[in-house]
Design an enzyme around this catalytic site. Structure first.
Site, PDB file in Angstrom:
ATOM      1  N   LEU A   1      33.288   6.214  16.371  1.00  0.00           N
ATOM      2  CA  LEU A   1      34.487   4.943  16.359  1.00  0.00           C
ATOM      3  C   LEU A   1      35.126   4.681  17.281  1.00  0.00           C
ATOM      4  O   LEU A   1      36.020   4.065  17.481  1.00  0.00           O
ATOM      5  CB  LEU A   1      35.157   5.214  15.013  1.00  0.00           C
ATOM      6  CG  LEU A   1      34.717   5.485  13.710  1.00  0.00           C
ATOM      7  CD1 LEU A   1      35.724   5.656  12.468  1.00  0.00           C
ATOM      8  CD2 LEU A   1      34.362   3.781  13.339  1.00  0.00           C
TER       9      LEU A   1
ATOM     10  N   CYS B 218      39.042  13.036  15.804  1.00  0.00           N
ATOM     11  CA  CYS B 218      39.321  11.949  14.735  1.00  0.00           C
ATOM     12  C   CYS B 218      38.437  12.243  13.655  1.00  0.00           C
ATOM     13  O   CYS B 218      39.089  12.181  12.283  1.00  0.00           O
ATOM     14  CB  CYS B 218      38.966  10.851  15.452  1.00  0.00           C
ATOM     15  SG  CYS B 218      39.944  10.412  16.800  1.00  0.00           S
ATOM     16  N   HIS B 219      37.110  12.613  13.679  1.00  0.00           N
ATOM     17  CA  HIS B 219      36.229  12.739  12.379  1.00  0.00           C
ATOM     18  C   HIS B 219      35.537  13.711  12.477  1.00  0.00           C
ATOM     19  O   HIS B 219      34.458  14.039  11.864  1.00  0.00           O
ATOM     20  CB  HIS B 219      35.351  11.198  12.299  1.00  0.00           C
ATOM     21  CG  HIS B 219      36.241  10.068  12.125  1.00  0.00           C
ATOM     22  ND1 HIS B 219      36.557   9.264  13.037  1.00  0.00           N
ATOM     23  CD2 HIS B 219      37.018   9.854  11.110  1.00  0.00           C
ATOM     24  CE1 HIS B 219      37.240   8.466  12.720  1.00  0.00           C
ATOM     25  NE2 HIS B 219      37.480   8.512  11.316  1.00  0.00           N
ATOM     26  N   GLY B 220      35.571  14.784  13.574  1.00  0.00           N
ATOM     27  CA  GLY B 220      34.788  16.071  13.450  1.00  0.00           C
ATOM     28  C   GLY B 220      33.259  15.838  14.391  1.00  0.00           C
ATOM     29  O   GLY B 220      32.597  16.601  13.974  1.00  0.00           O
TER      30      GLY B 220
END
Length: 177
Positions: A123, A141-143
């Site tokens: 992202l 943020c999202h791993g």
């Protein structure tokens, strides 16, 4: 019966009317081109955009094991002077099961220098360096976890961190872009 000619010129010779027609069309074409040129010219990139199209990075101040982040086209670019252990680990991981397969050799021009965009392919976050499960980069943020060659190893990111177009100008300078 005799045939008569009108106008004094033969059938195949150009007349004054032909000349005026060709001159008017030519002047019209030149005028149209002159009127359209500013509209075409304004679509060229401005000087500030051209200035950002490439940057030079001095590598002499980057010690082995260190990274620097530079901005190119408004995005971060990671330049890492890799240790021999990082290079060995990246080469050994070439045979691992990778979501976006790429060899370490295909991602670098010189093994000790890794140059890649610092934008997560999930992202668009900026990953943190020398963190994560594989000792490379980690996007909190999202791993997403990247290895020491910037290849995606775990997490939602679909692709490796991209490698920009770059070239070595000398042993201590690179040009990105």
């Amino acid at each position: 019966m005799s045939s008569t000619t009108t106008g004094g010129a033969g059938a195949g010779e150009p007349t004054r009317r032909d000349f005026l027609y060709i001159a008017a069309v030519g002047i019209g074409a030149v005028g149209t081109a002159a009127a359209i040129w500013p509209f075409i010219s304004q679509m060229n990139p401005s000087a500030d955009v051209l200035a950002l199209s490439s940057i030079e990075v001095d590598l002499s101040n980057i010690q082995t094991g260190m990274s620097v982040t530079v901005l190119w086209r408004g995005k971060p670019v990671f330049v890492r002077h890799r240790t021999q252990a990082e290079i060995d680990k990246a080469v050994a991981d070439d045979k691992a099961d990778l979501p976006d397969p790429a060899t370490d050799e295909s991602r670098v021009k010189k093994p000790e220098w890794l140059v890649m965009m610092g934008v997560c392919t999930h992202l668009g976050c900026v990953p943190l360096g020398q963190q994560g499960d594989y000792g490379g980069w980690f996007c909190p943020c999202h791993g997403s976890h990247y290895d020491t060659s910037g290849r995606i190893r775990k997490g939602p990111a679909p692709l490796n961190l991209p490698v920009p177009e770059y070239a070595f100008i000398s042993d201590t300078r690179i040009k990105i872009g």
